[in-house]
Design an enzyme around this catalytic site. Structure first.
Site, mmCIF file in Angstrom:
data_model
loop_
_atom_site.group_PDB
_atom_site.id
_atom_site.type_symbol
_atom_site.label_atom_id
_atom_site.label_comp_id
_atom_site.label_asym_id
_atom_site.label_seq_id
_atom_site.Cartn_x
_atom_site.Cartn_y
_atom_site.Cartn_z
ATOM 1 N N TYR A 121 9.691 -9.766 2.209
ATOM 2 C CA TYR A 121 10.391 -10.719 3.066
ATOM 3 C C TYR A 121 11.622 -11.342 2.402
ATOM 4 O O TYR A 121 12.684 -11.410 3.000
ATOM 5 C CB TYR A 121 9.451 -11.837 3.557
ATOM 6 C CG TYR A 121 10.082 -12.714 4.627
ATOM 7 C CD1 TYR A 121 10.177 -12.274 5.939
ATOM 8 C CD2 TYR A 121 10.604 -13.967 4.328
ATOM 9 C CE1 TYR A 121 10.768 -13.052 6.918
ATOM 10 C CE2 TYR A 121 11.200 -14.758 5.299
ATOM 11 C CZ TYR A 121 11.271 -14.292 6.597
ATOM 12 O OH TYR A 121 11.874 -15.064 7.561
ATOM 13 N N THR A 174 -2.947 -3.350 0.976
ATOM 14 C CA THR A 174 -2.492 -3.527 2.354
ATOM 15 C C THR A 174 -3.545 -3.051 3.344
ATOM 16 O O THR A 174 -3.830 -3.718 4.346
ATOM 17 C CB THR A 174 -1.184 -2.750 2.581
ATOM 18 O OG1 THR A 174 -0.215 -3.190 1.639
ATOM 19 C CG2 THR A 174 -0.663 -2.965 3.983
ATOM 20 N N LYS A 223 2.617 2.833 -7.876
ATOM 21 C CA LYS A 223 2.230 3.455 -6.616
ATOM 22 C C LYS A 223 3.500 3.546 -5.782
ATOM 23 O O LYS A 223 4.053 2.525 -5.365
ATOM 24 C CB LYS A 223 1.164 2.627 -5.896
ATOM 25 C CG LYS A 223 0.773 3.185 -4.536
ATOM 26 C CD LYS A 223 -0.190 2.263 -3.793
ATOM 27 C CE LYS A 223 -0.494 2.810 -2.411
ATOM 28 N NZ LYS A 223 -1.341 1.887 -1.608
ATOM 29 N N ILE A 278 -3.157 6.993 -4.228
ATOM 30 C CA ILE A 278 -3.974 5.904 -3.707
ATOM 31 C C ILE A 278 -3.931 6.074 -2.198
ATOM 32 O O ILE A 278 -2.914 5.818 -1.556
ATOM 33 C CB ILE A 278 -3.479 4.525 -4.161
ATOM 34 C CG1 ILE A 278 -3.638 4.395 -5.678
ATOM 35 C CG2 ILE A 278 -4.259 3.415 -3.455
ATOM 36 C CD1 ILE A 278 -3.089 3.101 -6.262
ATOM 37 N N TYR A 307 3.811 -1.502 -7.101
ATOM 38 C CA TYR A 307 3.631 -0.924 -5.767
ATOM 39 C C TYR A 307 4.940 -1.048 -5.006
ATOM 40 O O TYR A 307 5.351 -2.146 -4.636
ATOM 41 C CB TYR A 307 2.489 -1.631 -5.039
ATOM 42 C CG TYR A 307 2.163 -1.097 -3.661
ATOM 43 C CD1 TYR A 307 2.626 0.140 -3.205
ATOM 44 C CD2 TYR A 307 1.365 -1.838 -2.791
ATOM 45 C CE1 TYR A 307 2.314 0.617 -1.949
ATOM 46 C CE2 TYR A 307 1.030 -1.374 -1.528
ATOM 47 C CZ TYR A 307 1.509 -0.149 -1.112
ATOM 48 O OH TYR A 307 1.194 0.319 0.134
ATOM 49 N N ARG A 322 7.280 -1.898 4.248
ATOM 50 C CA ARG A 322 6.564 -3.150 4.481
ATOM 51 C C ARG A 322 7.245 -4.355 3.833
ATOM 52 O O ARG A 322 7.140 -5.466 4.339
ATOM 53 C CB ARG A 322 5.125 -3.041 3.949
ATOM 54 C CG ARG A 322 4.234 -2.142 4.792
ATOM 55 C CD ARG A 322 2.803 -2.200 4.317
ATOM 56 N NE ARG A 322 1.912 -1.378 5.120
ATOM 57 C CZ ARG A 322 1.305 -1.760 6.243
ATOM 58 N NH1 ARG A 322 1.519 -2.970 6.714
ATOM 59 N NH2 ARG A 322 0.499 -0.946 6.891
#
Length: 292
Positions: A109, A46, A164, A206, A135, A140
């Site tokens: 989404y 990202t 992550k 990360i 992840y 997000r």
């Protein structure tokens, strides 16, 4: 896999003022963060503004990252999306040369069910020639990978080696750490909670802020890996305000501004992102002086 113990960096993608990828800047950033002692680099997550790069640009960034790294640290490629079949196609076309794993964000989404998330990652695990890092970043994606789904994937697929975690949920962290396979890694996806997560047994981070201050972050994480939390705590506290500023007006605008002030690369971001305000830039400068 001890490869992913320590500090990984979700590296930015520098751009020229005209919006084209700045490969000279990318080389400078990679040298800066590796010089700061980090253990591995994540390309086109990202923070790398992967959502605004086309396929050809991504291929060039991945290729040049391998060249600039020159075998110094392990590399991870960010390959994810909300169209499972497009993700599988991208993995199939990906040149794995120089890379040790794939980081794949949970579908965004669409807000799939937990079974949909499981089937998405099942398809990726069966296709990927490299180990896969999950992840989970609900802020997000609009949905959460539950602890139960993460554990199901970890137990069912040996090549899903880590997650992550950027959910901010210690309930999820606790469940994963308690019930995961012995060799499955929990990796912090949020700089501010890395120290407490490592106290639970997480293998590292990360990081975003390590683009700018790699030595501070990597030193702290290595101390945590040694169990020396008393020495790590001052480093953790020293980054709190800097980290807040990195996200105050959107990521990676903040960390790109920090890198510009450090003389590493420019601060251009691609629309719909914009650079940080003058006020935030000034505050970033003050924090950089304190962390230097």
């Amino acid at each position: 896999m001890s490869t992913f113990n320590g500090t990984g960096v979700a590296v930015i993608t520098p751009f020229h003022p005209n919006g084209e990828v700045d490969f000279g800047g990318l080389e400078a950033v990679i040298n800066h963060i590796i010089g700061g002692g980090v253990e591995y680099v994540v390309s086109l997550g990202t923070t790398g503004e992967s959502a605004t790069l086309n396929k050809d640009e991504k291929k060039q960034v991945w290729k040049r990252t391998v060249e600039f790294n020159n075998g110094r640290v392990p590399l991870v490629a960010g390959i994810g999306g909300n169209n499972t079949y497009e993700v599988l196609r991208a993995i199939e076309e990906f040149d794995t040369t120089g890379y040790s794993a794939i980081l794949s964000v949970s579908p965004y989404y669409s807000k799939p069910t937990q079974e949909g998330i499981y089937q998405h990652y099942k398809a990726i695990a069966e296709k990927s020639p490299l180990p896969v890092i999950l992840y989970n970043v609900p802020s997000r994606t609009g949905s959460t990978i539950s602890a139960e789904t993460t554990l199901r994937l970890a137990h069912d697929f040996k090549n899903i080696i880590a997650t992550k975690e950027a959910s901010g949920s210690f309930d999820i962290f606790n469940q994963i750490m308690r019930d995961k396979p012995a060799d499955f890694k929990l990796i912090s996806g949020d700089d501010p909670v890395t120290l407490p997560m490592m106290a639970m047994g997480c293998s590292g981070v990360i990081s975003v802020i390590a683009n700018a201050v790699p030595k501070v972050m990597s030193d702290m994480v290595r101390l945590c890996l040694k169990g020396d939390f008393a020495t790590a705590q001052p480093l953790h506290y020293s980054t709190i305000e800097f980290t807040r500023l990195m996200f105050a007006e959107g990521n990676p605008g903040g960390v790109k501004e920090a890198l510009k002030q450090l003389g590493v690369c420019g601060n251009t971001v691609r629309l719909p992102l914009v650079g940080v305000s003058r006020s935030t830039a000034d505050q970033i400068g003050i924090q950089l002086k304190q962390l230097a």
